[in-house]
Design an enzyme around this catalytic site. Structure first.
Site, PDB file in Angstrom:
ATOM      1  N   CYS B  84     -79.732 -11.913  41.883  1.00  0.00           N
ATOM      2  CA  CYS B  84     -80.803 -12.884  41.623  1.00  0.00           C
ATOM      3  C   CYS B  84     -82.129 -12.402  42.234  1.00  0.00           C
ATOM      4  O   CYS B  84     -82.709 -11.456  41.744  1.00  0.00           O
ATOM      5  CB  CYS B  84     -80.413 -14.277  42.100  1.00  0.00           C
ATOM      6  N   HIS B 181     -75.068 -15.310  40.807  1.00  0.00           N
ATOM      7  CA  HIS B 181     -74.695 -15.315  42.231  1.00  0.00           C
ATOM      8  C   HIS B 181     -73.189 -15.183  42.432  1.00  0.00           C
ATOM      9  O   HIS B 181     -72.503 -16.189  42.627  1.00  0.00           O
ATOM     10  CB  HIS B 181     -75.142 -16.637  42.864  1.00  0.00           C
ATOM     11  N   GLU B 183     -71.719 -14.364  45.009  1.00  0.00           N
ATOM     12  CA  GLU B 183     -71.353 -14.768  46.380  1.00  0.00           C
ATOM     13  C   GLU B 183     -71.097 -16.275  46.465  1.00  0.00           C
ATOM     14  O   GLU B 183     -70.589 -16.752  47.476  1.00  0.00           O
ATOM     15  CB  GLU B 183     -72.458 -14.347  47.366  1.00  0.00           C
TER      16      GLU B 183
END
Lengths: 296, 204
Positions: B84, B181, B183
């Site tokens: 991102c 994302h 994560e």
């Protein structure tokens, strides 16, 4: 593409994660928003008056003029937040319609409802709410808040209340972790918090959402202190635009939040910033002037 | 020689979701290190540039003289992964930079793409979707938050996934970039893929 989903807790809590280690700055004009962005703010909070002026002026403080919010949205590329009065569902609907990225249901404005907060799960836009203790934080998360912040005592330039709220919430989290599972229902009763969220805190040792500092942060050292205590990031309001040199102070506070564990860097960036905002001795405030007590 | 030492992978820790990346990398056997100052780059085999706010990270990269050491890490064979905001930092060209900066945003330029910031709109337009990724046998649950897209992709850049007509996961040599994302999900497949990009000599 039919499986594409929007407005979920995962998206809104995930968005709040992106502010971590960052500084969210109150701004009242597009020009201030540009200063905040240039200084490295991760978001701006658009409002008509910074808390120190709300405190000074008195009267009813409400949601900002949509025109001003639109001008601020147009002025910067970082996310734009804006405040609504506690319980004011319609102000929140208006901000969502404007495309605001985050709504702060804020005790700094005059509450619209003296018993109930907004049901934030009714909205696609994420909410941040203030909390003085863990029960209050978990009630707001239960209503759908994607982010929690300390209340502090906004507009005073005095960090003591933010420290108190941070220590209270984090201390209560540690206390829950040490309790046996069978005691958690009673803990939930005593905290006046949703049982499922008490169980989450017991299991994970933290809130299910990010937890920021707010209220009274005036110096880079104040901001770093809140990070040292264990918070995820910092809101700064009057502390910047009521000081002698807002640009330099804003930049220094951004750097302080990144390098909060490095006293050498903090010493360097704290130098020669000009006078901070004057500040108010909180002990001299009469109870009616205390904003942190708003919220239920 | 000591082939058992875990590679040291940095995570740019100026701001944003760096902790999540570090924990994920460590769960896969890498040694994670948070990078805030130039000296933190020494000895890294790779670096993750996390999600957050790219303008904020740009200011802090300026303030703490981090551009050159990170570019040097790439030049000496280190792998880079931007997610991102981090992907924006890697791109050759950035669209949608702050108007006050004349629409220009400094970036590493190690990935031959043009990135469009906030390509899908504001936060109310953020979304999740199962994404077909080249090389993965099942879709990846991708979380797009005020996400960018790669609106131009150079001829040396491999597009590993696209969404709504734009590239959202790309790779060029030792540089990986995702508009979403990874994560924020429990899926470690892309972190594993990144660790596989590390050059053995750099991992000690």
């Amino acid at each position: 593409m039919s499986e594409t989903t929007t407005g979920t807790p995962q998206l809104n809590r995930g968005f709040a994660q992106m502010f971590k280690g960052g500084v969210i700055m109150d701004v009242v004009t597009p020009e201030q928003a540009r200063i905040a962005e240039a200084a490295g703010a991760t978001a701006v909070m658009a409002l008509e008056r910074v808390p120190a002026d709300i405190r000074r002026d008195g009267g009813v403080a409400r949601m900002s003029d949509p025109k001003m919010i639109k001008e601020i949205i147009a002025a910067v590329t970082i996310p734009v937040m804006a405040k609504v009065r506690i319980g004011h569902v319609v102000e929140a609907q208006i901000l969502q319609a404007l495309g605001v990225d985050f709504i702060d249901e804020s005790e700094v404005l005059t509450p619209a409802d003296d018993q109930f907060h907004i049901l934030k799960t009714d909205f696609r836009v994420p909410f941040v709410c203030g909390a003085k203790n863990l029960g209050e934080a978990l009630r707001r998360v239960g209503e759908g808040a994607s982010m929690i912040r300390t209340k502090g005592e906004a507009g005073t330039g005095n960090v003591v209340e933010a420290v108190r709220h941070a220590r209270t919430v984090l201390g209560e989290i540690r206390a829950i972790q040490s309790r046996p599972t069978e005691e958690l229902m009673t803990v939930a009763r005593d905290l006046q918090a949703p049982y499922e969220l008490v169980k989450y805190v017991h299991e994970h040792g933290r809130l299910p959402v990010v937890n920021f500092a707010a209220g009274g942060v005036a110096t880079p050292a104040d901001a770093a202190l809140m990070m040292v205590l264990g918070l995820d990031g910092v809101f700064v309001g009057s502390g910047i635009f009521k000081s002698d040199n807002p640009e330099r102070r804003a930049q220094a506070i951004v750097k302080a939040v990144t390098h909060y564990q490095n006293p050498d860097v903090l010493a360097e960036i704290s130098e020669d910033l000009g006078a901070p905002m004057t500040g108010i001795n909180i002990d001299e405030l009469i109870p009616a002037e205390r904003l942190a007590s708003r919220g239920w | 020689m000591a082939g058992k030492a875990a590679p040291v992978v940095g995570v740019l820790a100026l701001q944003g979701a760096f902790r999540e990346h570090r924990q994920r990398l460590e769960s896969l056997g890498a040694a994670g290190r948070e990078v805030r100052l130039p000296a933190d780059v020494d000895g890294l085999a790779g670096l993750v540039l996390p999600g957050g706010e790219s303008t904020t990270m740009t200011r802090l990269l300026d303030s703490f003289d981090l551009w050159e050491p990170i570019a040097a890490l790439h030049a000496r064979g280190g792998a880079l992964w931007g997610t991102c905001a981090g992907a924006i930092l890697l791109a050759a060209d950035v669209l949608g930079a702050p108007p006050q900066d004349g629409g220009h945003q400094r970036s590493f330029g190690v990935l031959d793409v043009t990135v469009q910031r906030n390509a899908f709109g504001r936060q109310v337009d953020s979304f999740t979707t199962p994404l077909d990724v080249r090389g993965l046998d099942a879709p990846f649950e991708a979380v797009f938050i005020r996400a960018p897209t790669f609106v131009r992709v150079g001829s040396d850049v491999d597009v590993l996934a696209d969404y709504a007509g734009h590239a959202v996961l790309v790779r060029q040599g030792r540089v990986l970039a995702s508009a979403f994302h990874p994560e924020l999900t429990g899926d470690a497949r892309l972190h594993r893929a990144f660790l596989e990009m590390l050059v053995p000599e750099l991992t000690r």
